[in-house]
Design a protein around this motif. Structure first.
Motif, short mmCIF file in Angstrom:
data_model
loop_
_atom_site.label_atom_id
_atom_site.label_comp_id
_atom_site.label_asym_id
_atom_site.label_seq_id
_atom_site.Cartn_x
_atom_site.Cartn_y
_atom_site.Cartn_z
N GLU A 119 0.88 -1.17 0.00
CA GLU A 119 0.00 0.00 0.00
C GLU A 119 0.92 1.22 0.00
O GLU A 119 1.22 1.82 1.04
N VAL A 120 1.37 1.59 -1.17
CA VAL A 120 2.52 2.47 -1.33
C VAL A 120 2.32 3.81 -0.63
O VAL A 120 3.16 4.27 0.15
N GLY A 121 1.20 4.47 -0.91
CA GLY A 121 0.97 5.79 -0.33
C GLY A 121 0.92 5.76 1.18
O GLY A 121 1.51 6.62 1.86
N SER A 122 0.23 4.78 1.75
CA SER A 122 0.10 4.68 3.19
C SER A 122 1.45 4.45 3.86
O SER A 122 1.78 5.08 4.87
N VAL A 123 2.25 3.53 3.30
CA VAL A 123 3.55 3.20 3.89
C VAL A 123 4.47 4.43 3.86
O VAL A 123 5.13 4.75 4.86
N VAL A 124 4.49 5.11 2.75
CA VAL A 124 5.40 6.24 2.60
C VAL A 124 4.96 7.43 3.45
O VAL A 124 5.78 8.07 4.11
N ARG A 125 3.68 7.72 3.45
CA ARG A 125 3.21 8.84 4.27
C ARG A 125 3.53 8.60 5.75
O ARG A 125 3.99 9.50 6.45
N ASP A 126 3.28 7.38 6.22
CA ASP A 126 3.58 7.06 7.62
C ASP A 126 5.07 7.24 7.90
O ASP A 126 5.45 7.75 8.97
N ALA A 127 5.92 6.82 6.98
CA ALA A 127 7.36 6.96 7.18
C ALA A 127 7.77 8.42 7.23
O ALA A 127 8.56 8.83 8.09
N PHE A 128 7.25 9.22 6.32
CA PHE A 128 7.59 10.65 6.32
C PHE A 128 7.09 11.34 7.59
O PHE A 128 7.79 12.15 8.19
N GLU A 129 5.88 11.00 8.00
CA GLU A 129 5.32 11.60 9.21
C GLU A 129 6.12 11.19 10.45
O GLU A 129 6.16 11.92 11.45
N SER A 130 6.78 10.05 10.39
CA SER A 130 7.57 9.56 11.52
C SER A 130 9.02 10.03 11.48
O SER A 130 9.79 9.71 12.39
N GLY A 131 9.39 10.76 10.42
CA GLY A 131 10.71 11.36 10.40
C GLY A 131 11.67 10.89 9.33
O GLY A 131 12.83 11.32 9.31
N ALA A 132 11.24 10.03 8.42
CA ALA A 132 12.12 9.60 7.35
C ALA A 132 12.48 10.79 6.47
O ALA A 132 11.61 11.57 6.07
N ARG A 133 13.76 10.92 6.14
CA ARG A 133 14.25 12.09 5.42
C ARG A 133 14.24 11.90 3.91
O ARG A 133 14.53 12.85 3.16
N GLY A 134 13.95 10.69 3.45
CA GLY A 134 13.93 10.43 2.02
C GLY A 134 13.55 8.99 1.76
O GLY A 134 13.19 8.25 2.67
N LEU A 135 13.65 8.59 0.49
CA LEU A 135 13.31 7.23 0.08
C LEU A 135 14.49 6.58 -0.63
O LEU A 135 15.27 7.25 -1.31
N LYS A 136 14.59 5.27 -0.49
CA LYS A 136 15.61 4.48 -1.16
C LYS A 136 14.95 3.34 -1.94
O LYS A 136 14.08 2.64 -1.40
N PHE A 137 15.36 3.17 -3.20
CA PHE A 137 14.89 2.05 -4.01
C PHE A 137 16.09 1.33 -4.62
O PHE A 137 16.90 1.95 -5.32
N GLU A 160 5.40 16.29 -2.30
CA GLU A 160 4.59 17.00 -1.30
C GLU A 160 5.40 17.31 -0.04
O GLU A 160 5.31 18.42 0.51
N TYR A 161 6.21 16.36 0.42
CA TYR A 161 6.96 16.53 1.65
C TYR A 161 8.38 17.07 1.41
O TYR A 161 9.12 17.25 2.37
N ASP A 162 8.72 17.33 0.17
CA ASP A 162 10.06 17.79 -0.19
C ASP A 162 11.12 16.83 0.31
O ASP A 162 12.07 17.22 0.98
N ARG A 163 10.95 15.55 -0.02
CA ARG A 163 11.90 14.52 0.38
C ARG A 163 12.61 13.99 -0.87
O ARG A 163 11.98 13.73 -1.90
N PRO A 164 13.91 13.79 -0.81
CA PRO A 164 14.65 13.26 -1.95
C PRO A 164 14.51 11.76 -2.08
O PRO A 164 14.07 11.07 -1.15
N ILE A 165 14.93 11.24 -3.24
CA ILE A 165 14.90 9.80 -3.50
C ILE A 165 16.26 9.37 -4.02
O ILE A 165 16.83 9.99 -4.93
#
Length: 300
Positions: A119-137, A160-165
């Motif tokens: 559930e891509v959006g839910s997982v990522v939003r929760d991570a950003f709200e909890s303090g994740a500074r970016g995404l890794k793939f 939206e959250y101005d987070r890098p990838i």
């Protein structure tokens, strides 16, 4: 055992193994933007898979305390902690583990991940709200890349959250046949999400020229030096780091970041930086490479 710039050996994983006076002052206080921090069983499984595929051995500690002691001993001030979910259903728990580990650290900058079948959006939003500074793939391993429409909710949230990838978007070391990597899907991502800062790891090898050209065209594009610029990289893959000219680091100063792949690398840590420090770069380019580009990428 690890080796210092002067060729002497130092114990891997001991905070006092490499003193600052033995480290080139241009490197002291560096940010390592490509470090893997994951639970023990997952890290062991990844190492086993790499050993089976490539025959690599990994002499470095994989626990947070050991990782940080080694990095600190080599002059690193902070590092970007990168997880990746090799299958669906594990990303949420993995992200929580990385965030909890980073909360106990004064060095770790936590990133998050997600699989295309989550559930891509839910997982990522929760991570950003909890303090994740970016995404890794880790695109070829996760089998979802920068042009995968399943990941659009993650990319939209990064904007939206101005987070890098940070993408493993190149074909090295063993992914030439993967449909999830290469310059074309990365270029498609950059065109679709021009506001998102996107890094191609490993200097984009084996298509480094194309990734460098894209970085020249687009200010949102970053590269990291991880593994590709190691002085011993040709022992493991068919790549010569000296083919990348010094002019690339000058022209793209502020968007080429130092990274190591620690602790999942089969060579001594010093090999990641020694070739870079031997380059004929300006003081400004060295500062950008080891510190400034990471700040730009993180939006600091």
């Amino acid at each position: 055992m690890d080796a210092d710039e002067d060729g002497t050996t130092a114990g891997e994983g001991t905070a006092g193994s490499t003193s600052e006076r033995e480290i080139d002052p241009r490197f002291v206080g560096a940010t390592d933007c490509h470090v893997h921090l994951m639970p023990g069983r997952l890290m062991a499984a990844i190492r086993d898979a790499l050993h089976e595929e490539a025959g690599w051995e990994f002499p470095h500690p994989a626990d947070r305390e050991g990782i940080e002691a080694t990095l600190r001993a080599h002059g690193v001030e902070r590092y970007v902690a990168l997880p990746y979910a090799h299958r669906p259903g594990i990303a949420r728990e993995l992200n929580d583990w990385v965030l909890d580990s980073a909360a106990e650290s004064d060095m770790a900058v936590p990133f998050a991940t997600v699989h295309g079948d989550d559930e891509v959006g839910s997982v990522v939003r929760d991570a950003f709200e909890s303090g994740a500074r970016g995404l890794k793939f880790q695109c070829p391993v996760q089998e979802c890349g920068p042009a995968d429409p399943r990941l659009d909710p993650a990319f939209e949230l990064a904007a939206e959250y101005d987070r890098p990838i940070l993408f493993h978007a190149g074909t090295a070391p063993m992914f030439r046949d993967s449909p999830h990597v290469g310059i074309d899907p990365f270029r498609e991502f950059v065109a679709s999400y021009p506001e998102v800062r996107a890094c191609c790891a490993h200097m984009g090898t084996f298509e480094w020229e194309a990734f460098v050209d894209l970085a020249r065209e687009r200010e949102s594009v970053y590269l990291d030096t991880c593994f590709a610029m190691a002085t011993v990289v040709s022992d493991y893959v068919d790549f010569d780091p000296t083919t990348v000219p010094d002019a690339v680091f000058e022209e793209l100063a502020g968007r080429v970041m130092y990274g190591s792949d620690f602790p999942n690398m089969p060579h001594d840590y010093v090999r990641e930086r020694e070739g870079l420090l031997e380059r004929d770069l300006s003081e400004e380019a060295f500062e950008a490479l080891f510190r400034g580009a990471a700040k730009n990428f993180l939006g600091e």
